[in-house]
Design a protein around this motif. Structure first.
Motif, short mmCIF file in Angstrom:
data_model
loop_
_atom_site.label_atom_id
_atom_site.label_comp_id
_atom_site.label_asym_id
_atom_site.label_seq_id
_atom_site.Cartn_x
_atom_site.Cartn_y
_atom_site.Cartn_z
N ALA A 12 14.43 18.30 -54.70
CA ALA A 12 13.89 19.45 -54.62
C ALA A 12 12.61 19.41 -53.52
CB ALA A 12 13.33 19.81 -55.98
N THR A 37 13.97 19.61 -50.06
CA THR A 37 14.45 20.91 -49.71
C THR A 37 12.90 21.84 -49.61
OG1 THR A 37 16.19 20.70 -51.25
CG2 THR A 37 15.62 23.00 -50.54
N CYS A 38 11.86 21.69 -50.19
CA CYS A 38 10.91 22.57 -50.33
C CYS A 38 10.19 22.22 -48.96
CB CYS A 38 10.05 22.14 -51.60
SG CYS A 38 10.43 22.86 -52.84
N ALA A 71 9.33 28.30 -50.65
CA ALA A 71 9.57 26.95 -51.14
C ALA A 71 9.50 26.99 -52.75
CB ALA A 71 8.72 25.92 -50.52
N MET A 72 8.63 27.90 -53.22
CA MET A 72 8.59 28.02 -54.73
C MET A 72 9.94 28.47 -55.25
SD MET A 72 4.80 29.84 -55.81
CE MET A 72 3.35 28.71 -56.03
N VAL A 88 12.45 27.55 -54.93
CA VAL A 88 13.40 26.51 -55.07
C VAL A 88 13.23 25.78 -56.43
CG1 VAL A 88 14.42 24.05 -54.41
CG2 VAL A 88 13.65 25.79 -52.63
N ILE A 126 2.64 23.81 -54.31
CA ILE A 126 3.83 23.22 -54.13
C ILE A 126 4.03 21.75 -53.71
CG2 ILE A 126 4.23 24.11 -51.78
CD1 ILE A 126 6.76 24.40 -54.77
N THR A 148 6.02 19.02 -56.38
CA THR A 148 7.19 18.44 -55.95
C THR A 148 6.86 17.02 -55.49
OG1 THR A 148 6.83 19.14 -53.63
CG2 THR A 148 8.37 20.54 -55.16
#
Length: 434
Positions: A3, A6-7, A36-37, A39, A298, A302
């Motif tokens: 994650a 990806t973010c 991005a949130m 995700v 974020i 993450t």
């Protein structure tokens, strides 16, 4: 794919894409972080969280200092303060070779510390010094380069909105400690520029100005003292515990207004225009802080900063190497981004790495700000560089040649700030703040 990765990719690609198509940086940051949130959270909760973080990011008593210091700086800029400080600076260094260039540096340090804005200082002081220098036979590229390179010193010398923003993003690092920590680096910046400007002036054959009498020196000093008292009132009041930095900013506005009315340089009819200008600048900064808070959340959620820290530490466990890498990255970032968004974006990433090596957050904040100040005078996005070129009516290509030697001086001072913590921490420690 994790994650975090990806973010990170979503934010990087979306923000770069939005910037390339001309979307303002604040909206680019907010949209990239909001995407991005999605995700890690359902759409409804992601949007709610984004709105909540935008509000909580600006719901800070400390941030109230920013609009007040902006307003005080604009009032000072419109209140005839720059001319009095130029006269004082000229009286102090007027006999030396390249007197007007050295006057420019001293005046920028004084006015920049009062206004808190490098661009405002560059425009105000450059607008006064440049015509005088041309009349005395100075080459335009030389005097323009000196004006540009000396203006950022006021961002380091308090009061500084940039350091207030760093304090907020870094989790409440003492603003008073940051203010006091900026004095020596800011003064070293100015002295380094003065030293090189002096030798360049001797090489170009520039002479000093006419000798100033004691009566003239006392007169211009007396005229400048009320303006300089603003620094004494603001910093002295904070140190003595009379008021907080936020309250000090409001005091600065009242004092600047009082002074401008005494000098009869501002009329009541000018206030709506001044207030509107201050409101516009404040909205830009506060909106940017609010939307960048989404990205800060974020990043923390993450644990992207921890992954980046681990990546840097995998390159070397030597603090010297890591700090050099961080400086290089910050210098590169500064060439493409103004200090405010750069601090909002990269403080959550780099500060944990610095703390991992035992670096004091005040020391890191001054080091980061010093790096980004250099970026203010570096193409392609150097705000102070463009302001200086516009004021002096000179192209960037012509100013770069005399500007390059100054970068060498600033890099040396940057190394001193980075690897000698006492440069930033000695005054806060002497004041009993650390």
């Amino acid at each position: 794919m994790s994650a975090a990765l990806t973010c990170g990719l979503i934010m990087l690609v979306s923000i770069l894409f939005l910037l390339l198509i001309g979307v303002p940086i604040s909206i680019s940051l907010g949209c990239g972080a909001a995407l991005a949130m999605l995700v890690v959270l359902p759409a409804d909760k992601a949007l709610l969280m984004a709105a909540q973080k935008t509000f909580t990011g600006i719901n800070s008593f400390t941030l109230l200092a920013i609009p007040f210091f902006i307003l005080a700086g604009i009032i000072m800029n419109n209140g005839g303060i720059a001319r009095r400080l130029v006269n004082l600076a000229k009286a102090l260094v007027g006999r030396l070779p390249g007197a007007l260039a050295l006057t420019d540096v001293v005046a920028n340090m004084l006015f920049g510390s009062i206004s808190g804005s490098g661009s405002a200082s560059c425009a105000a002081i450059g607008g006064i010094i440049t015509p005088m220098a041309e009349e005395e036979g100075y080459e335009k590229d030389y005097i323009a380069a000196v004006n540009v390179v000396s203006a950022p010193s006021g961002i380091l010398i308090p009061p500084s909105n940039t350091l207030i923003i760093f304090s907020t993003v870094a989790g409440g690092v003492s603003i008073t400690s940051l203010f006091l920590g900026g004095y020596i680096p800011g003064i070293l910046w100015g002295l380094g520029v003065m030293l090189l400007a002096f030798f360049m002036a001797k090489k170009r054959g520039y002479k000093g100005s006419a000798k100033t009498t004691w009566e003239e020196t006392l007169k211009v000093t007396w005229q400048a003292i009320p303006s300089l008292l603003l620094i004494v009132i603001v910093i002295g009041g904070i140190l003595l515990g009379i008021f907080t930095p936020t309250e000090a900013s409001a005091i600065a506005v009242c004092y600047a207004l009082f002074l401008s009315f005494i000098y009869k340089t501002i009329k009541l009819s000018d206030l709506p225009r001044i207030l509107l200008q201050a409101a516009e600048l404040t909205c830009i900064i506060v909106f940017l802080i609010g939307l960048s808070s989404i990205m800060s959340w974020i990043l923390a959620f993450t644990k992207i900063p921890s992954l980046l820290a681990a990546g840097l530490l995998s390159l070397s466990d030597n603090p010297i190497i890591i700090l050099l890498i961080m400086n290089i990255l910050l210098l590169v970032i500064g060439t493409f981004m103004d200090p405010t968004p750069a601090i909002l974006i990269f403080t959550p990433i780099f500060l944990p790495i610095a703390l991992n090596f035992g670096m004091d957050p005040v020391h890191f904040g001054i080091m980061m700000t010093f790096n980004l100040c250099i970026g203010c005078i570096t193409p392609p996005v150097g705000a102070i560089l463009f302001t200086g070129c516009k004021v002096s009516n000179i192209s960037i290509e012509k100013i770069m040649s005399p500007l390059l030697p100054f970068f060498g001086v600033l890099f040396v001072i940057l190394l001193l700030v980075t690897f000698i913590p006492a440069v930033s921490l000695w005054i806060p420690r002497m004041a009993g703040l650390m």
